[in-house]
Each structure stands twice: as C-alpha cells, then as structure tokens.
Design an enzyme around this catalytic site. Structure first.
Site, PDB file in Angstrom:
ATOM      1  N   ARG A 215      -3.218  -4.844  -6.659  1.00  0.00           N
ATOM      2  CA  ARG A 215      -3.141  -6.291  -6.944  1.00  0.00           C
ATOM      3  C   ARG A 215      -3.688  -6.574  -8.340  1.00  0.00           C
ATOM      4  O   ARG A 215      -3.149  -7.405  -9.081  1.00  0.00           O
ATOM      5  CB  ARG A 215      -3.955  -7.062  -5.905  1.00  0.00           C
ATOM      6  CG  ARG A 215      -3.319  -7.082  -4.535  1.00  0.00           C
ATOM      7  CD  ARG A 215      -4.232  -7.797  -3.545  1.00  0.00           C
ATOM      8  NE  ARG A 215      -3.688  -7.702  -2.197  1.00  0.00           N
ATOM      9  CZ  ARG A 215      -4.420  -7.501  -1.106  1.00  0.00           C
ATOM     10  NH1 ARG A 215      -5.737  -7.395  -1.198  1.00  0.00           N
ATOM     11  NH2 ARG A 215      -3.860  -7.433   0.071  1.00  0.00           N
ATOM     12  N   PHE A 231       7.181  -9.716   1.198  1.00  0.00           N
ATOM     13  CA  PHE A 231       6.273  -9.223   2.250  1.00  0.00           C
ATOM     14  C   PHE A 231       4.830  -9.562   1.840  1.00  0.00           C
ATOM     15  O   PHE A 231       3.967  -8.694   1.764  1.00  0.00           O
ATOM     16  CB  PHE A 231       6.430  -7.708   2.476  1.00  0.00           C
ATOM     17  CG  PHE A 231       7.836  -7.254   2.718  1.00  0.00           C
ATOM     18  CD1 PHE A 231       8.376  -7.275   4.001  1.00  0.00           C
ATOM     19  CD2 PHE A 231       8.637  -6.817   1.672  1.00  0.00           C
ATOM     20  CE1 PHE A 231       9.679  -6.846   4.226  1.00  0.00           C
ATOM     21  CE2 PHE A 231       9.940  -6.395   1.884  1.00  0.00           C
ATOM     22  CZ  PHE A 231      10.465  -6.405   3.161  1.00  0.00           C
ATOM     23  N   ALA A 283      12.608 -11.049   3.956  1.00  0.00           N
ATOM     24  CA  ALA A 283      12.453 -10.677   2.547  1.00  0.00           C
ATOM     25  C   ALA A 283      13.715 -10.032   1.985  1.00  0.00           C
ATOM     26  O   ALA A 283      14.055 -10.224   0.811  1.00  0.00           O
ATOM     27  CB  ALA A 283      11.271  -9.730   2.394  1.00  0.00           C
ATOM     28  N   ASP A 301       6.360  -4.850  -0.871  1.00  0.00           N
ATOM     29  CA  ASP A 301       5.309  -4.177  -0.087  1.00  0.00           C
ATOM     30  C   ASP A 301       5.577  -4.335   1.416  1.00  0.00           C
ATOM     31  O   ASP A 301       4.833  -5.035   2.116  1.00  0.00           O
ATOM     32  CB  ASP A 301       3.927  -4.753  -0.450  1.00  0.00           C
ATOM     33  CG  ASP A 301       2.804  -4.018   0.261  1.00  0.00           C
ATOM     34  OD1 ASP A 301       2.976  -2.836   0.602  1.00  0.00           O
ATOM     35  OD2 ASP A 301       1.737  -4.639   0.477  1.00  0.00           O
ATOM     36  N   CYS A 341       3.899   2.248   2.890  1.00  0.00           N
ATOM     37  CA  CYS A 341       2.661   2.611   3.591  1.00  0.00           C
ATOM     38  C   CYS A 341       2.969   3.466   4.816  1.00  0.00           C
ATOM     39  O   CYS A 341       2.126   3.626   5.694  1.00  0.00           O
ATOM     40  CB  CYS A 341       1.882   1.357   3.978  1.00  0.00           C
ATOM     41  SG  CYS A 341       2.781   0.252   5.063  1.00  0.00           S
TER      42      CYS A 341
HETATM   43  N1  SAH Z   1       1.526  -7.313   0.564  1.00  0.00           N
HETATM   44  C1  SAH Z   1       0.668  -7.757   1.644  1.00  0.00           C
HETATM   45  C2  SAH Z   1       0.707  -6.864   2.849  1.00  0.00           C
HETATM   46  C3  SAH Z   1       2.072  -6.690   3.445  1.00  0.00           C
HETATM   47  S1  SAH Z   1       2.069  -6.172   5.116  1.00  0.00           S
HETATM   48  C4  SAH Z   1      -0.744  -7.942   1.139  1.00  0.00           C
HETATM   49  O1  SAH Z   1      -1.018  -7.618  -0.015  1.00  0.00           O
HETATM   50  O2  SAH Z   1      -1.585  -8.413   1.894  1.00  0.00           O
HETATM   51  C5  SAH Z   1       3.743  -6.424   5.552  1.00  0.00           C
HETATM   52  C6  SAH Z   1       4.141  -7.865   5.763  1.00  0.00           C
HETATM   53  O3  SAH Z   1       5.551  -7.881   5.946  1.00  0.00           O
HETATM   54  C7  SAH Z   1       3.561  -8.548   6.988  1.00  0.00           C
HETATM   55  O4  SAH Z   1       2.884  -9.708   6.583  1.00  0.00           O
HETATM   56  C8  SAH Z   1       4.794  -8.928   7.850  1.00  0.00           C
HETATM   57  O5  SAH Z   1       4.656 -10.214   8.454  1.00  0.00           O
HETATM   58  C9  SAH Z   1       5.886  -8.937   6.828  1.00  0.00           C
HETATM   59  N2  SAH Z   1       7.250  -8.671   7.295  1.00  0.00           N
HETATM   60  C10 SAH Z   1       7.679  -7.743   8.165  1.00  0.00           C
HETATM   61  N3  SAH Z   1       9.034  -7.738   8.220  1.00  0.00           N
HETATM   62  C11 SAH Z   1       9.478  -8.676   7.343  1.00  0.00           C
HETATM   63  C12 SAH Z   1      10.761  -9.118   6.912  1.00  0.00           C
HETATM   64  N4  SAH Z   1      11.873  -8.587   7.387  1.00  0.00           N
HETATM   65  N5  SAH Z   1      10.815 -10.078   5.976  1.00  0.00           N
HETATM   66  C13 SAH Z   1       9.698 -10.635   5.467  1.00  0.00           C
HETATM   67  N6  SAH Z   1       8.455 -10.240   5.820  1.00  0.00           N
HETATM   68  C14 SAH Z   1       8.352  -9.272   6.747  1.00  0.00           C
END
Ligand code: SAH
Length: 397
Positions: A215, A231, A283, A301, A341
């Site tokens: 970040r 995400f 996303a 992410d 991840c």
């Molecule tokens: N980048 C974030 C962590 C991401 S964790 C940080 O820095 O805190 C992954 C995230 O993807 C979760 O919040 C989950 O709700 C979201 N997610 C899962 N599938 C998704 C999709 N198809 N479209 C959008 N978000 C999604």
C-alpha cells in the site's frame, strides 16, 4: 505422551525442521491420541525427533518443538515472546505510525495452525488446527502476559478456520476483555493512516495486514493519478492513494459491508467524497466495462482463486483474464499493481499468467518490481510453503 513412529528414512524432513508430518510417513501410532493432543515423533531407529499436535488427516502432526518440551508451563509465553521480539526488532511494536501487525504467522513463527493479529491492543486469534483450537485458553493467558496492561481484548475468530470436528464448539467470541472494553470495532493506524477494523463482522481477522508495505508503494506512485482499486475490501490501497495525492480514486468490492467501511475510512482520513467513489460491484465486470485509458494506476488484489492444487489450472486462467482486462484498460504510462494470495500459485506461475495476459493485450509492459508479504508474515526458511503473497508492479506504455 503418545507417539507416532515414522517409517524408515521418513525422518529426513523432520531432521530438516519441516514442521509437518504427513500421515503416509507414519508406520505406527503408539497409544490412543485424541485429535489435538501432543504426540512425540520418533524415527524408525528409536530417536525422538520432535513433538506436536496430532490430527486425523493428511497432515498428521504439526510440530511445535524440535527440542524443548511443549508441556512446560512457560511454553506459550516463550513462543509468543519470540514472535513479539521479531516484530519489535523490525520496528513494528513501538512504531508511532503503525499499531497493527500480525503477531503470529503459523509455521513462520514455529506455531503451525495459529494466526494472531494485533489491532491496537486487541488480539484476534484464528486456530486452523484442533490442537491450536484446544490451546486457545493457554494462548490467551500467554498474550496477557506478553502484552501486560496494554492488552484490551483477545477475540477468537476460529469458527471459519478450525476444522469442524465433533466436540469442538466453534463459536466466535471474546476469550478475555479488559474491564470496560466493549467495542467490536476500533480504529488502527497503519503508516499514519487510520482504518476501522471490525474483528467480529469483518473478513478474516478484520483487516488485511499483509498489504501494508505494498500500500505504501501505491501511495508513493499515486500523485496526480486516476486510481482504480479493484477488490478494495475496506479501502486500504485507496486511502494510501488519496494520501499520496491521487487525482481521484474509484474503489470496487462485491461486499456492501466492506464498501460501507471504505466510505467511513475515507471520511476518517479527512478526504472528501469528491475525491473518491465507491462501487459495490463485480470487479471483473467493472474493469471490463471501464473506458480505455480511464485510469493511470490500477490495483488488482483478488481473493485466493485457488485454495488447493486441484483448482490451480482454472485459477491461472482467471488470473490471466483479470490481468488482461486491467492491462488493456490502464492509460499509457500507467501502473498496474497485481497480486495473488493463493499459496498454491507460486511466483513463477503467477508471473507466467500475467505475462500471458500482457501478450493477449499486445501492449508494451515492463516489470518494475516484484512484491511480497511483509516481515510480520514471516516465512520459516524450513517451510517455504509459508510464502503466499506475491505481486508485480507493471508499467504499461
Ligand atoms: N485489497 C484489499 C484486500 C482484498 S481481499 C485490502 O487491501 O484490504 C479480497 C476482496 O475481494 C474481498 O473484500 C472480497 O469481498 C472481494 N471480492 C471477492 N470476489 C469479488 C468480485 N468478484 N468482485 C469484487 N470483489 C470481490
């Protein structure tokens, strides 16, 4: 203590300090260990090698000790103390700008099956094994000793991670709370930015502590850029981008609860709604529908696409599709921060998926940096499987 006796020549990995004993390596189980019990690990020639938590499954023993006795009353304080000192040595414990970090990263801290995240005085514990789940009372007592009066609460968030076994009461809740501490949510500081963390309702332990340093990299490159954070969860990358002077940030997550926290985090850090827009959306659809060149920096992410080896092939295709969409849309001279991840997707496989994605778009793409998990998500050199977060910083012409 009951024990398992290994087949001949199967002691090699234990002698190299690998913390798992697979069921196939065991010739004989002596006694009647219950799941979660401590058992000794003995070589075929009778040498006692280690001692750990017994569990029925492919990993039969998760090793807690290669030399000392885990039944000693000070075992947990000593192990948590070691984990604490690593974070202290790295500057996380007494930092004026960061008061949240991972205290225990499972095998990385010699405690397979245990995660403890620290949020400004609140420890959130996640047991991934029966043994750790059973030990949570002792772990809680040891946390109180390690942190002393600065500890506010210990919350057990194991219901989604501990294996469901008969007799285990998988209900999340407080193992301990300081008198008067009632909150399920509080603000933490990460590199001087504020984030609301709700350990009861949030994903995982409440926050993704593993992206702290990545970040910061986004923050350094965000000035004047139109940023898309895909995400985004509670907006970690978004807040750093805004603090780094981004022209505008769009944040996208499919969880409405996460997006509510993004809006609160944007306000908490003093940014206005005109600088940031929240989208509760898929996303992949979002980036596919975005106009070409609309963003100068895109963060990708996603959650782990492959949770086990069997899902690897589909996961790699999904990473390729997603990255192709992001690379195709970013403006010329733009950056893409892309991550995986999934533990089973190694660095090389991920780089190959991103390479194929770039080739699909036909654009000129350069790798400026390779990104990793931070020091508090430590990797035990004898357990390379502990390395799970990987990312690439791309420059797209
Ligand atoms: N980048 C974030 C962590 C991401 S964790 C940080 O820095 O805190 C992954 C995230 O993807 C979760 O919040 C989950 O709700 C979201 N997610 C899962 N599938 C998704 C999709 N198809 N479209 C959008 N978000 C999604």
């Amino acid at each position: 203590m009951d024990k398992v006796i290994l087949r001949p020549h199967r002691e090699e990995s234990v002698l190299r300090y690998h913390p798992w004993v697979f069921s196939g390596a065991i010739a004989q189980t002596v006694g009647h260990p219950q799941e979660g019990d401590l058992v000794g690990v003995e070589a075929a020639d009778g040498r006692m090698l280690a001692c750990g938590h017994y569990q029925i499954g492919s990993i039969a023993v998760r090793i807690l000790s290669f030399d000392e006795d885990p039944t000693r009353p000070d075992f947990w304080v000593r192990m948590l103390g070691r984990a604490y000192r690593l974070r202290e040595a790295y500057g996380l414990v007494s930092s004026a700008t960061t008061n949240c970090y991972r205290l225990v990263h499972g095998e990385g801290d010699g405690l397979p099956g245990l995660i403890v995240d620290y949020y400004n005085g609140v420890c959130v514990l996640q047991a991934h094994s029966v043994g750790m789940f059973r030990a949570k009372g002792a772990i809680c007592a040891a946390l109180q000793e390690v942190y002393g009066p600065s500890l506010k609460a210990v919350y057990d968030k194991s219901s989604g991670t501990a294996p469901f076994k008969a007799g285990l009461d998988l209900v999340d809740g407080y193992l301990w709370r300081a008198p008067g501490f009632e909150a399920d949510e509080q603000a933490v500081l990460e590199n001087g930015k504020q984030f609301l963390v709700n350990w009861r309702e949030g994903q995982k332990t409440g926050f993704f502590l593993d992206q702290r340093e990545n970040r910061a990299r986004v923050g350094q490159l965000a000035a004047g850029r139109r940023v898309l954070n895909l995400f985004c969860y509670t907006g970690g990358f978004s807040i750093y981008a805004l603090a780094g002077g981004a022209a505008h940030v769009d944040s996208v997550d499919s969880s409405q609860r996460a997006m509510d926290l993004v809006d609160r985090n944007v306000a908490l850090n003093g940014f206005g709604a005109e600088q940031h827009t929240s989208y509760c959306a898929d996303a992949i659809d979002f980036v596919k529908n975005a106009p070409e060149g609309a963003y100068d920096l895109i963060i990708v992410d996603p959650p782990a696409f492959a949770k086990h080896r069997g899902a690897l092939k589909n996961a790699l295709r999904a990473y390729q599709r997603l990255n192709a969409a992001a690379i195709a849309k970013v403006a010329s001279g733009g950056f893409v921060f892309t991550f995986s991840c999934s533990q089973v997707v190694d660095k090389e496989a991920f780089a190959l998926a991103v390479f194929s994605a770039a080739a699909e778009t036909g654009r000129s793409v350069r790798i400026l940096d390779r990104l990793n998990q931070p020091a508090d998500h430590s990797v035990n050199i004898y357990h390379p499987e502990g390395e799970y977060l990987k990312g690439l910083l791309l420059y797209v012409e």
